[in-house]
Write a protein that holds these residues in place. Structure first.
Motif, short mmCIF file in Angstrom:
data_model
loop_
_atom_site.label_atom_id
_atom_site.label_comp_id
_atom_site.label_asym_id
_atom_site.label_seq_id
_atom_site.Cartn_x
_atom_site.Cartn_y
_atom_site.Cartn_z
N VAL A 95 0.85 -1.19 0.00
CA VAL A 95 0.00 0.00 0.00
C VAL A 95 0.88 1.24 0.00
CG1 VAL A 95 -1.79 1.30 1.22
CG2 VAL A 95 -1.80 -1.21 1.31
N ILE A 96 0.77 2.04 -1.05
CA ILE A 96 1.42 3.35 -1.10
C ILE A 96 0.40 4.40 -0.71
CG2 ILE A 96 2.66 5.00 -2.54
CD1 ILE A 96 4.11 2.32 -2.12
N VAL A 97 0.76 5.24 0.23
CA VAL A 97 -0.12 6.34 0.63
C VAL A 97 0.46 7.63 0.06
CG1 VAL A 97 -1.20 7.60 2.52
CG2 VAL A 97 -0.79 5.14 2.74
N VAL A 98 -0.37 8.43 -0.58
CA VAL A 98 0.07 9.71 -1.12
C VAL A 98 -0.70 10.83 -0.43
CG1 VAL A 98 -1.55 9.58 -3.07
CG2 VAL A 98 0.43 11.07 -3.22
N THR A 99 0.04 11.86 -0.01
CA THR A 99 -0.58 12.98 0.67
C THR A 99 0.17 14.26 0.33
OG1 THR A 99 -1.28 13.89 2.81
CG2 THR A 99 0.78 12.65 2.78
N THR A 100 -0.55 15.36 0.24
CA THR A 100 0.08 16.68 0.12
C THR A 100 -0.26 17.53 1.35
OG1 THR A 100 -1.80 17.50 -1.17
CG2 THR A 100 0.07 16.64 -2.40
N ASP A 101 -0.61 16.88 2.43
CA ASP A 101 -0.86 17.57 3.69
C ASP A 101 0.46 18.14 4.21
OD1 ASP A 101 -1.67 18.40 6.19
OD2 ASP A 101 -2.43 16.45 6.84
N PHE A 102 0.50 19.43 4.54
CA PHE A 102 1.75 20.01 5.01
C PHE A 102 1.98 19.79 6.50
CE2 PHE A 102 -1.27 23.63 5.23
CZ PHE A 102 -1.12 24.01 6.56
N GLN A 103 1.00 19.21 7.20
CA GLN A 103 1.15 18.95 8.62
C GLN A 103 1.67 17.54 8.87
OE1 GLN A 103 -2.29 21.24 10.96
NE2 GLN A 103 -3.11 19.69 9.59
N THR A 104 2.49 17.39 9.91
CA THR A 104 2.77 16.09 10.50
C THR A 104 2.24 16.13 11.93
OG1 THR A 104 5.01 16.83 11.07
CG2 THR A 104 4.74 15.55 9.03
N TYR A 105 2.36 15.01 12.65
CA TYR A 105 1.64 14.87 13.91
C TYR A 105 2.56 14.23 14.96
CZ TYR A 105 -2.14 15.61 10.62
OH TYR A 105 -2.94 16.14 9.63
N SER A 106 2.21 14.38 16.23
CA SER A 106 2.93 13.72 17.31
C SER A 106 1.99 13.54 18.49
CB SER A 106 4.17 14.51 17.72
OG SER A 106 3.81 15.78 18.25
N MET A 107 2.32 12.59 19.35
CA MET A 107 1.50 12.33 20.54
C MET A 107 1.82 13.32 21.67
SD MET A 107 -0.41 9.95 19.59
CE MET A 107 -0.46 8.80 18.22
#
Length: 314
Positions: A95-107
């Motif tokens: 599974v390749i996931v493609v995104t152009t979301d400029f945000q990343t995340y953390s807990m």
């Protein structure tokens, strides 16, 4: 067969997915690409229970895949796409996931950066293509206004992301061995995936041990390495006899959706728990209490603790 998994419910999402599907088709032929909504003829399909029929058509393709590209954007990940990712993952499909979301995340503010709000999505992906920045201004060409230039920079960003995702997908081995198989041991195991939106639903974990099940719960949200812990959550869920997934929220939480897909591929019994129902409506389709991929992959829908206890003991 290559499957393009995407959010279905707005024209711009469908158009983006169609552009991606065409790029794959240009390289391997249109007969080798499946695009939901388009190839299930969702707009014009007539069936006695249309939502269930659409689910069946999609599941037929999911069971015979060479690879998948999933489009995911934003903090609220599409639950249908996450379900399809889980199904592919359980069967060993890349599974390749493609995104152009400029945000990343953390807990936590200083915690490790994650590609998506739920680390299980990253764990299930073979590779993530992220294009977080606009293309440079030179890509805008001879645009007449600043708005046209901005649109061109976004379009160039999308073009690069789609092409990179296709190249990554077609360069991977076709299929790996399935990740896990349903538990064949003497113990009865229940994996309980609680909704991150409703902390009080922690009471769900009390019912499995009372019904004679060994309880397994997610560890990824509190672990120092969330992605490593998410891999363990996938292993535990795929080895369970039953999956209890709280699907409460604006839409099914991404982790619950992904695990429902994986469990469905393995033939595991699945209880979708949602005390407060909301329904979606679409042309010619029965009212659905969740995304139809979630609704029809689940073995049962439960709305209160008593029915959950009864189902576990049945």
């Amino acid at each position: 067969m290559y499957y393009v998994a995407h959010r279905l419910f707005a024209a711009h999402d469908r158009a983006l997915a169609a552009r991606l599907a065409q790029r794959v088709a240009d390289k391997i032929g249109p007969e080798n690409v499946f695009l939901p909504f388009c190839d299930t003829n969702e707009e014009d399909l007539v069936a006695e229970v249309k939502g269930r029929r659409l689910f069946e058509l999609d599941r037929e393709r999911l069971g015979n895949l060479t690879g998948m590209i999933a489009i995911l954007h934003g903090p609220s990940l599409d639950d249908g796409v996450c379900m399809e990712m889980g199904y592919a993952y359980a069967l060993g499909v890349p599974v390749i996931v493609v995104t152009t979301d400029f945000q990343t995340y953390s807990m936590a503010a200083a915690g490790p950066r994650l590609e998506f709000p739920d680390p299980i999505v990253q764990a299930a992906a073979t590779h993530v293509v992220r294009v977080a920045r606009l293309a440079d201004e030179q890509s805008a060409g001879a645009a007449k206004t600043r708005f046209e230039a901005f649109a061109d920079r976004n379009a160039s960003q999308l073009d690069w992301a789609l092409e990179a995702a296709v190249e990554e997908l077609l360069g991977l081995p076709a299929r790996r061995p399935a990740t896990a198989s349903p538990c064949a041991g003497a113990e009865k195991v229940a994996f309980v995936e609680q909704s991150p939106y409703l902390a009080w639903q922690g009471a769900l974990t009390a019912f499995a041990p009372a019904a004679g099940y060994v309880l397994r719960t997610p560890g990824r949200f509190t672990a120092p390495d969330p992605v490593l812990a998410a891999h363990q959550d996938l292993t535990d869920a795929l080895a369970a006899d039953v999956l209890i997934a709280d699907v409460s929220g604006p839409e099914t939480p991404p982790g619950a959706a992904l695990l429902i897909g994986a469990a469905s591929a393995c033939g595991t019994r699945i209880a979708a728990y949602q005390p407060r129902l909301t329904f979606t409506h679409a042309h010619g389709r029965e009212p659905n209490w969740r995304n139809l991929m979630i609704q029809y992959a689940s073995s049962t829908h439960l709305s209160d603790p008593a029915t959950l206890d009864e189902w576990l003991r049945s």
